[in-house]
Scaffold this motif. Structure first.
Motif, mmCIF file in Angstrom:
data_model
loop_
_atom_site.group_PDB
_atom_site.id
_atom_site.type_symbol
_atom_site.label_atom_id
_atom_site.label_comp_id
_atom_site.label_asym_id
_atom_site.label_seq_id
_atom_site.Cartn_x
_atom_site.Cartn_y
_atom_site.Cartn_z
ATOM 1 N N GLY A 209 6.894 3.041 4.761
ATOM 2 C CA GLY A 209 5.502 2.955 5.225
ATOM 3 C C GLY A 209 4.894 1.611 4.888
ATOM 4 N N ASP A 210 3.621 1.637 4.443
ATOM 5 C CA ASP A 210 2.929 0.368 4.177
ATOM 6 C C ASP A 210 3.216 -0.191 2.786
ATOM 7 N N GLY A 211 3.957 0.575 1.965
ATOM 8 C CA GLY A 211 4.322 0.074 0.633
ATOM 9 C C GLY A 211 3.147 0.037 -0.339
ATOM 10 N N GLN A 212 2.039 0.664 0.032
ATOM 11 C CA GLN A 212 0.865 0.639 -0.850
ATOM 12 C C GLN A 212 0.813 1.872 -1.768
ATOM 13 N N GLN A 213 1.894 2.636 -1.817
ATOM 14 C CA GLN A 213 1.957 3.771 -2.743
ATOM 15 C C GLN A 213 2.003 3.214 -4.175
ATOM 16 N N VAL A 214 1.384 3.960 -5.086
ATOM 17 C CA VAL A 214 1.245 3.462 -6.458
ATOM 18 C C VAL A 214 2.030 4.346 -7.424
ATOM 19 N N ASN A 250 4.216 -0.274 -4.549
ATOM 20 C CA ASN A 250 5.639 -0.544 -4.319
ATOM 21 C C ASN A 250 5.847 -1.975 -3.824
ATOM 22 N N MET A 251 4.924 -2.440 -2.959
ATOM 23 C CA MET A 251 5.060 -3.813 -2.461
ATOM 24 C C MET A 251 5.002 -4.822 -3.605
ATOM 25 N N SER A 342 10.835 -3.331 12.435
ATOM 26 C CA SER A 342 9.992 -3.408 11.247
ATOM 27 C C SER A 342 8.540 -3.502 11.688
ATOM 28 N N THR A 343 7.648 -2.739 11.029
ATOM 29 C CA THR A 343 6.223 -2.807 11.347
ATOM 30 C C THR A 343 5.465 -3.107 10.069
ATOM 31 N N ALA A 344 4.215 -3.528 10.239
ATOM 32 C CA ALA A 344 3.428 -3.916 9.064
ATOM 33 C C ALA A 344 3.210 -2.734 8.136
ATOM 34 N N ASN A 345 3.069 -1.536 8.721
ATOM 35 C CA ASN A 345 2.782 -0.384 7.860
ATOM 36 C C ASN A 345 3.801 0.721 8.072
ATOM 37 N N GLY A 346 5.028 0.356 8.399
ATOM 38 C CA GLY A 346 6.059 1.363 8.580
ATOM 39 C C GLY A 346 5.883 2.035 9.926
ATOM 40 N N SER A 347 6.290 3.308 10.024
ATOM 41 C CA SER A 347 6.186 4.038 11.268
ATOM 42 C C SER A 347 4.720 4.098 11.683
ATOM 43 N N ALA A 348 4.419 3.647 12.896
ATOM 44 C CA ALA A 348 3.028 3.498 13.293
ATOM 45 C C ALA A 348 2.306 4.826 13.419
ATOM 46 N N ASP A 349 3.008 5.870 13.852
ATOM 47 C CA ASP A 349 2.282 7.080 14.199
ATOM 48 C C ASP A 349 2.534 8.245 13.257
ATOM 49 N N VAL A 352 2.597 7.507 7.066
ATOM 50 C CA VAL A 352 1.576 6.998 6.153
ATOM 51 C C VAL A 352 0.380 7.933 6.097
ATOM 52 N N THR A 353 -0.124 8.323 7.267
ATOM 53 C CA THR A 353 -1.292 9.191 7.238
ATOM 54 C C THR A 353 -0.907 10.622 6.858
ATOM 55 N N GLY A 354 0.363 10.949 7.034
ATOM 56 C CA GLY A 354 0.790 12.297 6.648
ATOM 57 C C GLY A 354 1.099 12.398 5.169
ATOM 58 N N ALA A 355 0.991 11.268 4.470
ATOM 59 C CA ALA A 355 1.383 11.257 3.063
ATOM 60 C C ALA A 355 0.336 11.918 2.181
#
Ligand code: NAD
Ligand code: TYD
Length: 366
Positions: A209-214, A250-251, A342-349, A352-355
């Motif tokens: 995803g976007d790698g912003q998980q902490v 993670n990033m 590769s996308t900026a925030n992982g899978s676009a659809d 990330v929002t399902g997390a």
């Protein structure tokens, strides 16, 4: 003199714990009970095998009849590390997690009770508490459990069975819960060793995803010291949290690894997110500080530099580890993800929002 039975002592944290015992408790005897699954590696203990105070018994925690004799005299303390430990594998197939983490723990509790083990230490994880939103305070020892992945649910189930054994049968138990560990001998399916070893070979670094998980990253030595004091001085029935107050995305961890290895950011690939990905973990450890006098000692800067250096110096170890069955697992888990653009925030659809605890601010932690 204390006699220890350590389960899962051929894995990442268990082997570091056994080394700590051998070095810091020179009169004690240690038996390591391990099934040697894909994650168990006796090479992790090469420097310990010669010790006359250490013995290895190959066995499954779920089948005590097969190893009861080999273990010998009743241990004073049983430290239970053995587990299926990787979230992605639990998403792929939860069954081995129920067998080892749930049934295995109950079977071991029954064995410990029959044998008259003095203290049973259950090594658990912050993941049993679920996921935090950005502004939530860290988990504390009294936070309710709300696991989200099959792995976390299996560990939470085990923790509840440990509690039940204490309440029902009066078994003396202690539960420890720790945040994400890093350090030497970690199997390269987990984030840090995967990124370090891939980067060393100029391979792609798959960031979900976007790698912003902490995560709250703690050096394995700090965790092992915590388990040791909890085993020796913990109050029966108590839960002790261990963390490092070292929250990082993670990033940020991947970028630190790249900087330490002097490798380019172009190796990073944002890939499809993990299903049900917990957004943030953070640990408060007031009970451990107040009752055990425990504090983390290793800073992230020191610990990460030492860990990257260890993987550089032990290329043979991880090359052998990666060349076996892990190769097949890696291809199965990552081949498709890495083929997608590769996308900026992982899978676009999705993802990330399902997390869990994702940006939409829904409450998943309760
Ligand atoms: P690991 O996967 O590296 O090692 C697990 C070990 O358990 C291996 O040696 C394996 O052979 C053994 N094992 C598996 N099934 C077994 C069975 N049925 N019988 C006997 N042995 C068996 O795991 P790790 O990262 O060292 O984690 C150890 C413990 O710490 C686990 O209970 C895990 O839930 C907990 N924990 C891990 C972390 C982390 O960041 N890695 C954080 C908090 C808690
Ligand atoms: P991991 O090491 O599997 O630990 P846990 O899921 O128990 O926290 O993963 C740590 C974080 O890194 C987690 O948010 C998932 C993410 N991650 C990736 O982005 N890419 C990967 O290839 C892996 C294995 C993990």
């Amino acid at each position: 003199m204390t006699r220890w039975l350590v389960t899962g002592g051929a894995g990442f944290i268990g082997s570091n714990f056994i080394r700590l015992l051998v070095n810091e408790r020179p009169a004690d005897e240690i038996v390591n009970l391990d099934l040697l699954t894909y994650a168990g590696n006796l090479e992790n203990l090469v420097d310990v095998h010669e010790s006359p105070r250490y013995a290895f018994v190959k066995g499954d925690v779920s089948t005590p009849a097969e190893w009861d004799d080999a273990v010998g005299a009743t241990p004073d303390v049983l430290v239970h590390f053995a587990a299926e430990s990787h979230v992605d594998r639990s998403i792929d197939d939860a069954t081995p997690f129920l067998r080892t983490n749930v049934i295995g723990t109950q079977t071991l509790l029954d064995w410990a009770r029959r044998r008259g083990v003095r203290t049973f230490v259950q090594v658990s994880t912050d993941e049993v508490y679920g996921s935090l939103r950005p502004d939530d305070p860290p988990f504390v020892e009294t936070s309710p459990i709300a696991p989200n992945s099959p792995y976390a649910a299996s560990k939470a189930s085990a923790d509840l069975l440990v509690r039940a054994a204490a309440e029902t049968h009066g078994l003396r138990t202690v539960i420890t819960r720790c945040s994400n560990n890093y350090g030497p001998y970690q199997f390269p399916e987990k984030l840090l060793p995967l990124m370090i070893t891939n980067a060393m070979r100029d391979g792609e670094l798959p960031v979900y995803g976007d790698g912003q998980q902490v995560r709250d990253w703690i050096h394995v030595d700090d965790h092992c010291r915590g388990v040791l004091v909890a085993a020796e001085r913990g109050r029966p029935g108590q839960v002790y949290n261990f963390g490092a107050s070292s929250e990082q995305t993670n990033m940020s961890m991947v970028e630190r690894v790249l900087a330490l290895l002097d490798k380019p950011r172009t190796l990073i690939r944002h890939v499809e997110d993990r299903k049900g990905h917990d957004r943030r973990y953070a640990m408060g450890y007031d009970f451990s500080r107040a009752e055990l006098g425990w504090e983390p000692r290793v800073t992230l800067e020191q610990g990460l530099a030492a860990t990257v250096a260890w993987y550089r110096e032990n290329e043979e170890w991880w090359t052998r580890v990666k060349s076996g069955a892990y190769r097949e697992y890696y291809d199965r888990m990552y081949a498709e993800r890495l083929r997608a653009p590769s996308t900026a925030n992982g899978s676009a659809d999705e993802g990330v929002t399902g997390a869990h605890g994702a940006r939409d601010g829904d409450s998943d932690s309760q």
